[in-house]
Design a protein around this motif. Structure first.
Motif, short mmCIF file in Angstrom:
data_model
loop_
_atom_site.label_atom_id
_atom_site.label_comp_id
_atom_site.label_asym_id
_atom_site.label_seq_id
_atom_site.Cartn_x
_atom_site.Cartn_y
_atom_site.Cartn_z
N HIS A 184 -1.93 -4.95 11.60
CA HIS A 184 -0.78 -5.23 10.70
C HIS A 184 -1.23 -5.23 9.09
O HIS A 184 -2.55 -5.33 8.97
N VAL A 186 -0.32 -7.00 5.28
CA VAL A 186 0.49 -8.15 4.73
C VAL A 186 0.72 -7.85 3.20
O VAL A 186 -0.36 -7.44 2.75
N HIS A 267 -3.67 -8.65 2.77
CA HIS A 267 -4.66 -8.33 3.82
C HIS A 267 -4.37 -7.40 4.68
O HIS A 267 -3.25 -7.04 4.99
N ALA A 269 -5.19 -6.31 8.55
CA ALA A 269 -5.75 -6.70 9.86
C ALA A 269 -6.24 -5.50 10.63
O ALA A 269 -5.37 -4.70 11.18
N PHE A 333 -10.80 -14.34 9.16
CA PHE A 333 -10.47 -13.79 8.02
C PHE A 333 -11.67 -13.76 6.85
O PHE A 333 -12.44 -14.59 6.90
N GLU A 346 -8.71 -9.16 7.85
CA GLU A 346 -8.56 -10.03 9.01
C GLU A 346 -9.25 -9.21 10.33
O GLU A 346 -8.86 -7.88 10.12
FE FE2 Z 1 -2.73 -11.19 9.37
#
Ligand code: FE2
Length: 378
Positions: A184, A186, A267, A269, A333, A346
């Motif tokens: 994902h 963000v 971020h 991931a 993280f 992440e």
């Molecule tokens: Fe996340």
């Protein structure tokens, strides 16, 4: 008498089918050096390059790959132009979250018809390896989404790029750590703007709400945020959207907005099948992660129950664990990867759970705030 509730049948067709993330393009101050960091520290391979040597006059771009994750690092060669302006304002950061589609023209038509601002009309690039079709729309801040159609392309990346070592063989600089795909990405948006961008992904890209966290879930003594996770029709693309919430002192989202000068990608991931090995290697290669207090691990088994990984191994690396009714997930993280406290990464391993680590938010935030305090930004 009883009332029967029929589950709603999903009949609407997905008008924006996405195959996944195609690439993430960063605008950076020095792409050659940033590429070295992503190869040596994060284990990416250099697969393609564009610049003056390939006939591109105003920029240099390095394409890095690990598993299905593709990063493009682009730097301006002159002080004028939108790349230089982006770097000047934001520092190094994500410009383009490119989405892989089967029809770039149709994706542009459907999204602009629904109100997206066009950044690039549908266009084609050709070379001896085939055709790549692209179009772009604006998202939050200066971030854009490019739709990439590459079914007829067999080159290293795109016309204009030449293949580099990692394409045909082994990149001697790369030290792979087992990163597989983008789980994902963000976005941080401004005060009271989360729902506006949730609506953008719903109304314009046809995404739907996947998960929702409010400030009661995600608050510490000092800072708070609200977050909604939007996912596309087949669930391959997930974009959590954060906004700051009232806290006693400045939240990490506000710190980001201040230093990035506006909304942007907070971020990325990246998923692995073996987080202990991946994070162990990343730490050996110089990637700095947030530290987690010892108490987190003394309380861990009580909170998440039995897990496969030895808790002392997780504590040594600082890996977090969360469980929901479908399974559990492990995550960690990094610290911001630039001098400005903006973008970080992440690393995530899913073992059944589809969540984003709600149970970790508090422990994690307290760790982030310790860092913020050291920077004098709390
Ligand atoms: Fe996340």
């Amino acid at each position: 008498m009883s009332t029967l509730v029929h589950p709603e049948v999903q009949t609407t067709k997905d008008y924006l089918p996405l195959n996944g993330t195609d690439y993430v393009e960063f605008y950076v101050g020095n792409a050659r050096q940033a590429a070295y960091f992503y190869r040596m520290a994060f284990g990416f391979s250099l697969v393609a390059y564009a610049g003056p040597e390939t006939g591109v006059r105003d920029r240099a771009s390095y394409v890095l790959q690990q598993g299905k994750i593709r990063f493009v690092l682009t730097t301006p060669l002159r002080p004028d132009g939108e790349i230089a302006a982006h770097v000047h304002l934001h520092g190094d950061g994500v410009r383009d979250v490119a989405l892989w589609v089967d029809d770039a023209r149709q994706a542009w038509k459907e999204t602009t018809r629904r109100g997206a601002r066009s950044v690039r009309e549908p266009m084609e690039l050709k070379d001896e390896f085939g055709v790549v079709k692209m179009s772009s729309i604006a998202a939050y801040g200066d971030t854009i989404h490019t739709f990439v159609e590459r079914s007829d392309y067999h080159g290293a990346f795109m016309p204009g790029y030449r293949a580099e070592v990692g394409m045909s063989g082994v990149d001697p600089l790369a030290r792979p750590v087992g990163l597989k795909y983008v789980d994902h990405m963000v976005g941080n948006v401004g005060w009271n703007e989360m729902n506006r961008w949730v609506d953008y992904y719903a109304d314009i890209l046809g995404f739907s709400l996947y998960q929702h966290f409010d400030d009661k879930d995600i608050s510490t003594e000092y800072s708070a945020l609200m977050s909604k996770v939007m996912a596309n029709g087949n669930g391959r693309v997930k974009f959590p959207i954060n906004e700051p919430a009232e806290g006693r002192r400045k939240s990490q989202i506000e710190e980001y907005l201040e230093f990035y000068h506006g909304p942007g990608v907070q971020h990325v991931a990246m998923a692995t099948d073996d987080i202990l090995e991946t994070v162990g290697k990343l730490q050996d290669q110089g990637v700095a992660f947030l530290k987690v207090p010892h108490t987190y691990y003394t309380e861990l088994e009580g909170r998440v129950g039995r897990i496969d990984e030895p808790i002392e191994e997780l504590e040594k690396l600082g890996i977090l664990v969360d469980r929901d009714d479908e399974g559990y997930m492990l995550q960690i993280f990094t610290k911001p990867v630039e001098d400005r406290p903006t973008l970080f990464y992440e690393i995530i391993q899913r073992k059944g759970s589809r969540s984003f680590g709600k149970g970790n938010f508090k422990a994690l935030f307290e760790a982030i705030e310790r860092e913020q305090e050291l920077r004098g930004n709390l």
